[in-house]
Scaffold this motif. Structure first.
Motif, PDB file in Angstrom:
ATOM      1  N   LEU A  22      -5.429   6.898 -11.219  1.00  0.00           N
ATOM      2  CA  LEU A  22      -5.797   5.750 -11.175  1.00  0.00           C
ATOM      3  C   LEU A  22      -6.726   5.202 -11.839  1.00  0.00           C
ATOM      4  O   LEU A  22      -6.722   3.854 -12.427  1.00  0.00           O
ATOM      5  CB  LEU A  22      -6.368   6.018  -9.326  1.00  0.00           C
ATOM      6  N   VAL A  23      -7.862   5.864 -12.346  1.00  0.00           N
ATOM      7  CA  VAL A  23      -8.660   5.322 -13.531  1.00  0.00           C
ATOM      8  C   VAL A  23      -7.989   4.912 -14.457  1.00  0.00           C
ATOM      9  O   VAL A  23      -8.685   4.787 -15.290  1.00  0.00           O
ATOM     10  CB  VAL A  23     -10.022   6.249 -13.378  1.00  0.00           C
ATOM     11  N   PRO A  65      -6.135   3.762 -16.909  1.00  0.00           N
ATOM     12  CA  PRO A  65      -5.577   2.323 -17.517  1.00  0.00           C
ATOM     13  C   PRO A  65      -3.580   2.618 -17.445  1.00  0.00           C
ATOM     14  O   PRO A  65      -2.853   2.923 -18.263  1.00  0.00           O
ATOM     15  CB  PRO A  65      -5.743   2.159 -19.011  1.00  0.00           C
ATOM     16  N   MET A  66      -3.164   1.895 -16.258  1.00  0.00           N
ATOM     17  CA  MET A  66      -2.044   1.704 -15.797  1.00  0.00           C
ATOM     18  C   MET A  66      -1.260   2.477 -15.819  1.00  0.00           C
ATOM     19  O   MET A  66      -0.237   2.997 -15.824  1.00  0.00           O
ATOM     20  CB  MET A  66      -1.380   1.166 -17.448  1.00  0.00           C
ATOM     21  N   SER A 104       0.747   2.182 -13.159  1.00  0.00           N
ATOM     22  CA  SER A 104       2.088   0.921 -13.807  1.00  0.00           C
ATOM     23  C   SER A 104       3.283   2.090 -14.557  1.00  0.00           C
ATOM     24  O   SER A 104       4.571   1.872 -14.218  1.00  0.00           O
ATOM     25  CB  SER A 104       1.677   0.133 -14.371  1.00  0.00           C
ATOM     26  N   ALA A 150      -4.375   2.526  -2.492  1.00  0.00           N
ATOM     27  CA  ALA A 150      -4.860   2.091  -3.192  1.00  0.00           C
ATOM     28  C   ALA A 150      -3.932   1.504  -4.240  1.00  0.00           C
ATOM     29  O   ALA A 150      -3.178   1.283  -4.821  1.00  0.00           O
ATOM     30  CB  ALA A 150      -5.936   2.477  -4.681  1.00  0.00           C
ATOM     31  N   LYS A 163      -0.324   0.841  -3.187  1.00  0.00           N
ATOM     32  CA  LYS A 163      -0.334  -0.469  -3.504  1.00  0.00           C
ATOM     33  C   LYS A 163       0.091  -1.668  -4.785  1.00  0.00           C
ATOM     34  O   LYS A 163       0.881  -2.287  -5.509  1.00  0.00           O
ATOM     35  CB  LYS A 163      -1.799  -1.694  -3.350  1.00  0.00           C
ATOM     36  N   ILE A 164      -0.191  -0.584  -5.745  1.00  0.00           N
ATOM     37  CA  ILE A 164      -0.249  -1.129  -7.586  1.00  0.00           C
ATOM     38  C   ILE A 164       0.824  -0.636  -7.395  1.00  0.00           C
ATOM     39  O   ILE A 164       2.045  -1.257  -7.986  1.00  0.00           O
ATOM     40  CB  ILE A 164      -1.064  -0.260  -7.917  1.00  0.00           C
ATOM     41  N   PHE A 202       3.330  -3.183  -5.685  1.00  0.00           N
ATOM     42  CA  PHE A 202       3.232  -4.271  -6.842  1.00  0.00           C
ATOM     43  C   PHE A 202       4.027  -4.294  -8.395  1.00  0.00           C
ATOM     44  O   PHE A 202       4.118  -5.790  -8.478  1.00  0.00           O
ATOM     45  CB  PHE A 202       2.060  -4.230  -7.007  1.00  0.00           C
ATOM     46  N   GLU A 203       4.199  -3.663  -8.759  1.00  0.00           N
ATOM     47  CA  GLU A 203       4.978  -2.850  -9.999  1.00  0.00           C
ATOM     48  C   GLU A 203       6.767  -3.115  -8.917  1.00  0.00           C
ATOM     49  O   GLU A 203       7.593  -2.419  -9.560  1.00  0.00           O
ATOM     50  CB  GLU A 203       5.031  -1.400 -10.603  1.00  0.00           C
ATOM     51  N   ASN A 204       7.051  -3.745  -8.143  1.00  0.00           N
ATOM     52  CA  ASN A 204       7.940  -3.531  -7.884  1.00  0.00           C
ATOM     53  C   ASN A 204       9.156  -2.882  -6.880  1.00  0.00           C
ATOM     54  O   ASN A 204      10.185  -1.972  -6.980  1.00  0.00           O
ATOM     55  CB  ASN A 204       9.279  -4.587  -8.707  1.00  0.00           C
ATOM     56  N   SER A 212      -1.414  -4.541   3.798  1.00  0.00           N
ATOM     57  CA  SER A 212      -1.207  -5.069   2.725  1.00  0.00           C
ATOM     58  C   SER A 212       0.464  -4.831   1.810  1.00  0.00           C
ATOM     59  O   SER A 212       0.903  -6.288   2.375  1.00  0.00           O
ATOM     60  CB  SER A 212      -1.866  -5.209   1.536  1.00  0.00           C
ATOM     61  N   ASN A 248       2.868  -6.156   4.856  1.00  0.00           N
ATOM     62  CA  ASN A 248       2.800  -8.257   4.137  1.00  0.00           C
ATOM     63  C   ASN A 248       3.674  -8.315   3.278  1.00  0.00           C
ATOM     64  O   ASN A 248       4.674  -9.401   3.766  1.00  0.00           O
ATOM     65  CB  ASN A 248       1.496  -8.659   4.771  1.00  0.00           C
ATOM     66  N   PHE A 249       3.966  -7.320   2.063  1.00  0.00           N
ATOM     67  CA  PHE A 249       4.286  -7.445   1.095  1.00  0.00           C
ATOM     68  C   PHE A 249       5.839  -7.531   1.536  1.00  0.00           C
ATOM     69  O   PHE A 249       6.710  -8.528   1.002  1.00  0.00           O
ATOM     70  CB  PHE A 249       3.649  -6.565  -0.032  1.00  0.00           C
TER      71      PHE A 249
END
Ligand SMILES: Nc1nc2c(ncn2[C@@H]2O[C@H](COP(=O)(O)OP(=O)(O)OP(=O)(O)O)[C@@H](O)[C@H]2O)c(=O)[nH]1
Ligand SMILES: [Mg+2]
Lengths: 212, 970
Positions: free
Chosen positions: B168-169, B171-172, B175, B205, B208-209, B212-214, B251, B254-255
């Motif tokens: 998580l910490v 970077p990317m 993703s 967390a 959700k990411i 977010f990344e489809n 969240s 809802n998405f």
């Protein structure tokens, strides 16, 4: 369901500047007077119309607190638009803008549209940052600028819609690669079909989180 | 590390000395050899030893392997071997056959090595960077990516939270791992799904990411590509990942909903009726699919979120699809059960969906409602227990916040409907059958189901009192209430299958629900003189632990009979019942017994979730809704028992005044509502009148212009006749013409006469109307006569309608007239043409000619007269038009008056508002009085509740997540 485009937004800025309130005002037309600290990220959505086209906005409201920074950074890459928010009654939130901007520029795709927002414009008596300062900062860094109030809803619609307009124009100009979803843009299922046909039965579902 | 050393030390009988040495040598080679080939061979050798000598290789080679990952990145082969070796050391996957003790140790081994590996966070970051698709096309990538994915998955399985935090910490980090789903090689994509499963496990967390990344889009695409439920284990893995992403994550839910992904679930359930393919994999897949639907509409989600998903599921046809499975044949029992549970939650508390469900029919002949078919299973002992529970849940969800549905179910028990139903079995009959069957499980289910038909519904509680049951032939019918208490008191006599407690608990829960908030039902209950002694007897007795729950429920029922008692039965007034408790049981004892309910071990379990989900039939004791009732009543009943009679009286008084106030307010509210309605009606009438008037005006204008045309035609006719006269003055054969024309003209004249008289009639009616309008206006000026106005307006409307129809008929006649004139004209023309021809052929007769001349001049005269008449007629028309104009303006004035009236009504509304404020003040005063009372030391909390009850009603609804919230969240 029938949208022409889908844009992904993120809302960033220091804690307490009113990011969650802006989103709530935009999606639910409500104001939340108590600071409900955002943990990580929260999602919200709404349909808008630009140029007669239905555009779905998917918005990720991030936590402003420093400890969540590494999590929220994950959201820059896939966003087409960002609302960078400060609080006009707290100068420090304005001073931190440079850091925020650097972070955003570093982690996002280069075409991301950034809207600078000076929030809490209803608190004129407690203002610490002049409107001109916000304007100057935006001009200097090539951002769009607006002062808003999540409390009175002043300029809230405009902030979200103008950002979308800017993205939309960039698409028209061919700046965005709309086929790469990593840019935070998606073409709707009925893109290219005559818009008038489905604009009609969409009319009632603009506001709020109406599904389909 | 201590642990490791311990294991090492104790393993003298383990690998032979030479093996340890070999490993050491290999490590040295990896560390010091300058030749890549040499190092690669050494790592390959380590890999081959790593399964058998996991511990030794792990301890000695780990750091060297990590070093290889850092430095030899240009060679995919050596990296691949290193990753494989690390995987073998860390993973427990291959050790499944090992016996228990051994297995435990190996598990510990895996987590120990994981701990060592992730101690340096950079190691995980290094692994992440290796997974990055830098060498997308080459074989190189595959060698590295695949073992890399497996290694990272293993690390996550071993020490999930720590590894998640590191990713998580970085970077990317998350993703980048998402890109695995896009990998063109299926092995990597599929193992990528497994990695993401481990990555997202209980970490909001990261979930959700990933979303977010489809991820939703990707996973749904994969499921579709693989053939939905017919797909293999990949589909299963994708579904588990989807569940990870959505469960308890508002969240993301809802998405998911906003992304219109619910619509994409619908095809999952198009499984068809063919019994051919129900492979184990398909059953598993469908199970997960159903669970995913349930995740979105779980009763524990925020009410607004659930309800918007429920709506979407109806709109896209998903619910309908599920109901098809419900009614299909050949569906495996566990899928059917889960489908019932899913349908339950999709309809729960959502009126549209509940209405739809009520309309679903089973494809039997004749078609039966799905509800009836399901209830048959609920009270059928041969059906599996879980299925019966599912049906009960479905029934509960159907009735949850569904007053309409509750009414429909109860009505199937009422005498009038039972007759109408004929032979087909009804829901009510099935419930009664279950209630009184010899199977305790059916008793319990039917009792609870019936209680749900009464939940928060005072009307149905009263209606159900009317239900009479036919008993043995010759005996009089017994009321349902009576029969329930009879069974309770004689319960032990009947030989039942299952637990006796279950039957009694079910019946007591039903009775408590029935009587709460329903004084009439309490009166009915107390009316049977055997009931109170039975209850006190049960409570007072010193029974074993088995019976404690029944005692508690009896205490609750007695408490309800006191708390909701309206003192209408002399012998069972509140006070008398309380004295009875004091004398026969003792207050303390009573309260203690009451407390048995919520202290029961199964109580808290049932209070958590609405679904009746019991491991086995013995656990089927409490109903979720009932636990809510207990929570609500336990405190107030305790207070009511301790309260003195004086306080009771005072409370009664306060209640009464409050009720009075309430009724006044209600009265005013109703008045305002009525007036609003009247106003609306009047407005509508005015607008229709206006519209009619406009139509009439245009009709008159048209008629005027028609008259003008007629006039012109007459003139023309006249001129033509004149000409004819000149040219053929000595026309001999005019007989034909003369024969016709005067006749025609005569008819014409008659018709005009008729027209005239009609117009006179019209005129007089107009005059009448005028006077009517005048009346109306004068009445309107008196605002109090508002009710009468509508009548006047109605009359006026009628008048206008007749006027309009008369004008219509007139215009029809005029048209007739016109065509006749046209004919006349044509004939005249024809005559004019024919005359010259005839003149040439024959000798004119002088006598005839004079005759013709005379007739013509008479004709001329008559035409002149006709012309005059028409002129007069047209004048009259103009007059009528004017009158219509003026009546139009009168109506405008009328409308003005109405507006004034409206204003006055608004004023009076304001006055009423003031009155309401006054009332509120009074309420305030009562409140302060009560506060004073409180200050004086009288506990008055309950009164507070009663007082604020009315205002809180609406708030309560919102809290319960009723319709209000549904709207709010949209
Ligand atoms: N007067 C006024 N107050 C506002 C406005 N917007 C937000 N607030 C208040 O500011 C506080 C913080 O608002 P939030 O929206 O929760 O702040 P945030 O930026 O989401 O904070 P984090 O979630 O911690 O990052 C709340 O008490 C809001 O009521 C505004 O436009 N005017
Ligand atoms: Mg926030």
């Amino acid at each position: 369901m029938a949208y022409a485009y889908l844009f992904k937004y993120i809302i960033i800025g220091d804690t307490g500047v009113g990011k969650s309130c802006l989103l709530l005002q935009f999606t639910d037309k409500r104001f939340q007077p108590v600071h409900d600290l955002t943990i990580g990220v929260e999602f919200g959505a709404r349909m808008i119309t630009i140029d007669g086209k239905q555009i779905k906005l998917q918005i990720w409201d991030t936590a402003g607190q420093e400890s969540f920074r590494s999590i929220t950074r994950s959201y820059y890459r896939g966003a087409a638009g960002a609302l960078l928010v400060y609080d006009i009654t707290r100068r420090d939130t304005f001073n931190h803008l440079t850091t925020w901007l650097e972070d955003a520029r570093q982690h996002s795709n280069s075409n991301m549209v950034i809207m600078l927002i000076g929030n809490k414009s209803d608190l004129e008596s407690r203002r610490e940052v002049k409107k001109e300062e916000g304007e100057a900062f935006a001009r200097e860094h090539g951002l769009i600028f607006m002062e808003t109030s999540a409390k009175t809803a002043s300029n809230v619609e405009e902030a979200f819609i103008n950002t979308a307009k800017e993205i939309y124009e960039k698409i028209q100009e061919g700046v965005f690669d709309i086929n790469n979803e990593a840019n935070g843009i998606k073409i709707g299922p009925q893109h290219g079909a005559t818009n008038a046909t489905h604009a009609g039965n969409q009319g009632g579902q603009q506001a709020g989180g109406g599904c389909c | 590390m201590n642990f490791l050393r311990g294991v090492m030390g104790g393993q003298s009988a383990g690998p032979q000395h030479t093996e340890a040495e070999t490993i050491q040598k290999l490590c040295d080679r990896v560390a010091s050899s300058t030749l890549l080939d040499d190092r690669r061979n050494a790592v390959r050798a380590l890999k081959s030893l790593s399964k058998k000598y996991r511990l030794e290789v792990g301890i000695q080679a780990m750091e060297h392997l990590i070093h290889v990952l850092q430095t030899d990145r240009s060679d995919s082969e050596i990296i691949g071997y290193a990753l494989d070796t690390l995987y073998n050391i860390i993973s427990n996957d291959e050790e499944e056959e090992v016996d228990d003790v051994e297995g435990k140790r190996f598990e510990d081994l895996g987590s120990q090595f994981t701990e060592i590996f992730i101690k340096q966070q950079e190691n995980v970051t290094l692994l992440l960077s290796l997974l990055e698709g830098k060498w997308r096309t080459s074989e190189f990538d595959f060698h590295v990516r695949w073992p890399g994915v497996k290694l990272l998955t293993s690390l996550l399985k071993q020490l999930g939270p720590q590894v998640q935090q590191i990713i998580l910490v970085s970077p990317m980090g998350v993703s980048r791992l998402m890109d695995l789903l896009a990998d063109s090689r299926e092995v990597i994509r599929n193992d990528g799904v497994l990695l993401l499963q481990a990555l997202t496990r209980s970490n909001g967390a990261i979930q959700k990411i990933v979303a977010f990344e489809n991820a939703f889009e990707r996973l749904l695409d994969i499921i579709t590509e693989e053939g939905n439920s017919d797909g293999g284990i990949v589909v299963e893995d994708c579904l588990i990942l989807l569940q990870n992403l959505l469960k308890n994550n508002n969240s993301n839910q809802n998405f998911f909903k906003e992304g219109s992904y619910i619509q994409r679930m619908k095809p999952w359930f198009e499984v068809g009726d063919e019994n051919s393919g129900w492979s184990a994999q398909k059953v598993t897949n469908l199970h997960l699919m159903l669970q995913l639907v349930r995740v979105l509409v779980s009763p524990t989600n925020p009410p607004g979120a659930t309800s918007s998903c429920q709506k979407a599921m109806f709109q896209c046809g998903l619910l309908q699809q599920l109901c098809t499975i419900l009614m299909a044949t050949g569906v495996p029992a566990d899928i059917l059960t889960e489908t019932i549970n899913t349908v339950s939650e999709v309809i729960r508390g959502c009126q549209v969906n509940q209405d739809y469900f009520a309309s679903v029919n089973a494809p039997s002949n004749p078609p039966r409602p799905a509800i009836v078919v399901l209830l048959m299973s609920m009270v059928n002992e041969r059906q599996p227990f879980v299925l019966r529970c599912a049906v009960l849940y479905c029934f509960q969800c159907f009735l949850y916040k569904n007053q309409k549905g509750q009414g429909e179910i109860v009505s199937t028990l009422l005498p009038s409907t039972i007759d109408a139903m004929g032979n087909s079995v009804s829901a009510g009959q099935l419930l009664c059958g279950g209630l009184f069957s010899t199977d305790s499980l059916s008793n319990w289910c039917a009792a609870v189901a019936l209680a749900h038909a009464l939940q928060e519904n005072a009307t149905q509680k009263e209606q159900l009192l009317r239900v009479q049951l036919a008993t043995n032939i010759g005996n009089p019918p017994v009321s349902l209430l009576q029969q329930c208490t009879n069974i309770l008191s004689q319960g032990d006599k009947i030989n039942r299958r299952g637990s006796k407690i279950q039957t009694r608990v079910g019946l007591l829960m039903l009775l408590c629900t029935w009587l709460s908030n329903c004084p009439i039902a309490v009166t009915h209950f107390l009316h049977n003189s055997a009931n109170v002694p039975f209850l006190t007897g049960q409570i007072a007795e010193n029974l074993g632990e088995e019976e404690q729950l029944v005692q508690g429920l009896c205490a609750l029922l007695l408490g309800i009979s006191i708390y909701f008692n309206d003192n209408s039965l002399e012998s069972y007034m509140k006070e008398k019942l309380k004295q009875l408790i004091e004398k026969r049981i003792g207050k303390e004892n009573f309260i203690e017994k009451l407390g048995f309910i919520s202290k029961h071990e199964l109580y808290s379990r049932a209070s958590q979730k609405p679904q009746p989900n019991f491991p086995s039939p013995e656990y089927m004791i409490f109903d979720h809704e009932f636990t809510k009732l207990v929570k609500e009543l336990e405190g107030v009943i305790t207070k009511a028992i301790y309260k003195s009679s004086e306080e009771d009286k005072k409370e009664e008084e306060v209640k009464k005044t409050l009720e009075q106030h309430d009724s006044i307010v209600t009265h005013y509210k109703n008045m305002i509502r009525e007036q609003d309605l009247q106003l609306e009606e009047l407005k509508q009438q005015v607008s229709t009148l206006k519209c009619q008037n406009e139509q009439l005006q245009t009709a008159v204008t048209q008629q005027v212009s028609q008259i003008q045309q007629h006039k012109d035609q007459y003139n023309l006719l006249k001129v033509q006749l004149g000409k004819e006269n000149q040219h053929h003055g000595s026309q001999s054969d005019g007989a034909q013409m003369n024969g016709i024309q005067p006749e025609e003209i005569g008819r014409l004249r008659e018709e005009i006469e008729e027209l005239k008289s009609k117009q006179e009639l019209l005129q007089s009616q107009l005059a009448e109307k005028d006077s009517l309008i005048e009346n109306l206006v004068s009445e309107l000026l008196q605002p109090s006569a508002s009710a009468g106005d509508s009548e006047k307006v109605a009359e006026l409307k009628e008048e206008l309608a007749t006027l309009k129809s008369q004008l219509n008929s007139q215009s029809v006649e005029i048209t007739k007239l016109q065509t006749e004139k046209q004919e006349l004209l044509q004939k005249t023309e024809a005559f004019a043409k024919s005359v010259p021809v005839q003149g040439e052929g024959e000798t004119p007769a002088a006598a005839n000619s004079t005759d013709v001349e005379g007739r013509l001049s008479a004709l001329l005269q008559e035409t002149k007269e006709l012309k005059n008449e028409i002129k007069a007629l047209s004048e009259e028309r103009t007059a009528i038009k004017e009158q219509l104009d003026s009546s139009n303006s009168t109506i405008a004035i009328l409308q003005n008056e109405k507006d004034k009236l409206e204003l006055e009504i608004t004023d009076s509304k304001k006055e009423q508002d003031d009155l309401l404020v006054l009332l509120a003040d009074q309420d305030q005063k009562i409140l302060s009085l009560k506060n004073k009372l409180k200050d004086l030391g009288h506990p008055v909390e309950e009164e507070d509740e009663l007082e604020s009850g009315d205002q809180e009603d609406e708030d309560d609804e919102t809290e319960d997540g009723g319709k209000d919230q549904d709207q709010g969240y949209l």
